[in-house]
Enzyme design. Structure first.
Site, PDB file in Angstrom:
ATOM      1  N   ARG A  41       0.870  -1.175   0.000  1.00 46.74           N
ATOM      2  CA  ARG A  41       0.000   0.000   0.000  1.00 46.74           C
ATOM      3  C   ARG A  41       0.913   1.233   0.000  1.00 46.74           C
ATOM      4  O   ARG A  41       2.117   1.124   0.141  1.00 46.74           O
ATOM      5  CB  ARG A  41      -1.023  -0.005   1.141  1.00 46.74           C
ATOM      6  CG  ARG A  41      -0.683  -0.644   2.420  1.00 46.74           C
ATOM      7  CD  ARG A  41       0.468  -0.002   3.177  1.00 46.74           C
ATOM      8  NE  ARG A  41       0.230   1.427   3.372  1.00 46.74           N
ATOM      9  CZ  ARG A  41       1.165   2.334   3.541  1.00 46.74           C
ATOM     10  NH1 ARG A  41       2.448   1.990   3.546  1.00 46.74           N
ATOM     11  NH2 ARG A  41       0.886   3.606   3.707  1.00 46.74           N
ATOM     12  N   GLY A  42       0.267   2.408  -0.139  1.00 43.57           N
ATOM     13  CA  GLY A  42       1.048   3.631  -0.305  1.00 43.57           C
ATOM     14  C   GLY A  42       1.102   3.923  -1.800  1.00 43.57           C
ATOM     15  O   GLY A  42       1.408   3.016  -2.604  1.00 43.57           O
ATOM     16  N   ALA A  43       0.796   5.167  -2.152  1.00 44.68           N
ATOM     17  CA  ALA A  43       0.576   5.495  -3.569  1.00 44.68           C
ATOM     18  C   ALA A  43       1.746   5.111  -4.498  1.00 44.68           C
ATOM     19  O   ALA A  43       1.545   4.380  -5.481  1.00 44.68           O
ATOM     20  CB  ALA A  43       0.214   6.970  -3.699  1.00 44.68           C
ATOM     21  N   ASP A  65      -2.039  10.765  -2.114  1.00 40.30           N
ATOM     22  CA  ASP A  65      -2.428   9.730  -3.088  1.00 40.30           C
ATOM     23  C   ASP A  65      -2.774  10.348  -4.425  1.00 40.30           C
ATOM     24  O   ASP A  65      -2.655   9.700  -5.470  1.00 40.30           O
ATOM     25  CB  ASP A  65      -3.604   8.917  -2.558  1.00 40.30           C
ATOM     26  CG  ASP A  65      -3.122   8.048  -1.419  1.00 40.30           C
ATOM     27  OD1 ASP A  65      -3.066   8.543  -0.284  1.00 40.30           O
ATOM     28  OD2 ASP A  65      -2.755   6.891  -1.685  1.00 40.30           O
TER      29      ASP A  65
END
Ligand code: MRU
Length: 355
Positions: free
Chosen positions: A45-47, A237
């Site tokens: 996860r994490g943009a 994001d």
């Protein structure tokens, strides 16, 4: 620092972030569908990290395609790219990665399919390597806004785990502390519902030797009132042309609190997280996730069965709350973000310097 994703021996190796910090376990993906599952289930996860995962997933899917011509190959790759695009809607980095791969395919249309299959792996790896360099550049610009002795609030995890490495919001902290010798400390919001701050940011900053203190999300205002926070740095994001910033739910609250207390609110935003095609944050699709994330904490039910839940994964902070954005090209006011790709604008004339 552990790398969150890598291409190894024909497979995508993903650190399962959903188990951190209790267990450090890697998942081997030999099928692009598993990469997509990992993005959806927050194993990764994490943009920027999910943008890299999407590129690697496409490279993986490409190996399965049997096509004699580049046209057939590209047609065969469409469902793979669509699968990646369908995983998480808010972070623009997946769309960015797919656009980059599309351009790559069109630039290599004259080459044999077998060659392009291999080149796609190199391109996905290049995206990862470039991301680390971009984060370091963000760190160099952003670190100028951190003073010796500062206490920095951050929300969610915009660290090494959320990127190819080094992080976006954490990069200025790392450079300020490790290269410039500034004595800083970080306050990490735990970040309900899935606790990226508690599980990931606290874990990785402790590993990096940066003093970090964990708070519940609703403590930030009280600390600001006591004068215990000097600045906030968060990730994004998707940031739109007008400088509106989508980030983990709760970021908007932090930004409003910062404004009330006269605390600078900075956003670390690689160009891959800026949607130059979207005019305003009102247009950003906001992911809604399963109610279980709110009614349970790591499998333990904390709310009555059947209760109604709203679980927005992200919120949008209007540009007026953003002091400046740290990008790999420098620090800019939110209203100047739309100028970053313009050839006729001298970036030096709009770059911000710390007072
Ligand atoms: O739901 P997540 O964990 O993917 O949300 C991540 C964030 O909101 C981060 O702050 C953002 O992606 C920036 S990462 C450099």
């Amino acid at each position: 620092m552990v790398s969150t994703i890598e291409w190894k021996d024909g497979a995508v190796m993903m650190l399962d972030q959903s188990r951190l910090p209790l267990e450090v376990k890697f998942i081997e993906c030999t099928d692009y569908r598993k990469v997509a599952e990992g993005i959806k289930k927050l194993w990764i996860r994490g943009a920027p990290a999910i943008g890299i995962a999407a590129a690697m997933g496409i490279a993986l899917g490409a190996q399965e395609i049997k096509a004699g011509s580049m046209d057939d190959f590209i047609e065969g790759l469409e469902p793979v790219m669509d699968t990646m695009l369908s995983t998480r809607p808010t972070a623009v980095n997946i769309k960015w990665a797919v656009a980059r791969i599309r351009k790559f395919l069109s630039d290599h249309k004259a080459e044999p399919v077998s060659t392009v299959k291999l080149l796609l792996i190199d391109e996905a790896r290049r995206i990862l390597e470039e991301d680390i360099e971009i984060n370091k550049a963000i760190g160099r610009w952003g670190s100028q806004f951190i003073k010796d002795g500062d206490t920095i609030l951050t929300h969610c995890n915009a660290g090494s785990l959320a990127t190819g490495g080094y992080g976006t919001a954490t990069a200025p902290m790392l450079i300020a502390a490790q290269e410039q010798g500034k004595k800083i400390q970080v306050i990490a919001d735990e970040t309900r519902p899935v606790l990226q701050g508690a599980r990931l940011t606290a874990w990785e900053l402790m590993q990096a030797g940066i003093p970090v203190t964990l708070i519940t999300d609703n403590t930030a205002g009280a600390l600001m009132k006591k004068g215990m926070i000097d600045l906030a740095i968060v990730g994004t994001d998707r940031t739109t042309r007008n400088g509106d910033v989508a980030n983990k739910i709760g970021t908007y609250t932090v930004a409003v609190l910062c404004k009330e207390h006269g605390i600078p609110f900075y956003v670390a935003a690689p160009l891959s997280s800026i949607d130059f095609t979207m005019d305003s944050g009102d247009l950003i699709p906001i992911e809604e996730r399963h109610a279980d994330e709110v009614t349970t904490i790591w499998g333990h039910r904390v709310a009555p069965e059947g209760v109604n839940v709203i679980n927005l994964a992200f919120d949008v902070t209007p540009a007026k709350y953003v002091t400046s954005l740290f990008t790999e090209r420098g620090a800019f006011k939110p209203q100047d973000i739309k100028k970053l790709l313009r050839k006729d604008v001298d970036l030096e004339s709009i770059r911000l310097r710390p007072l």
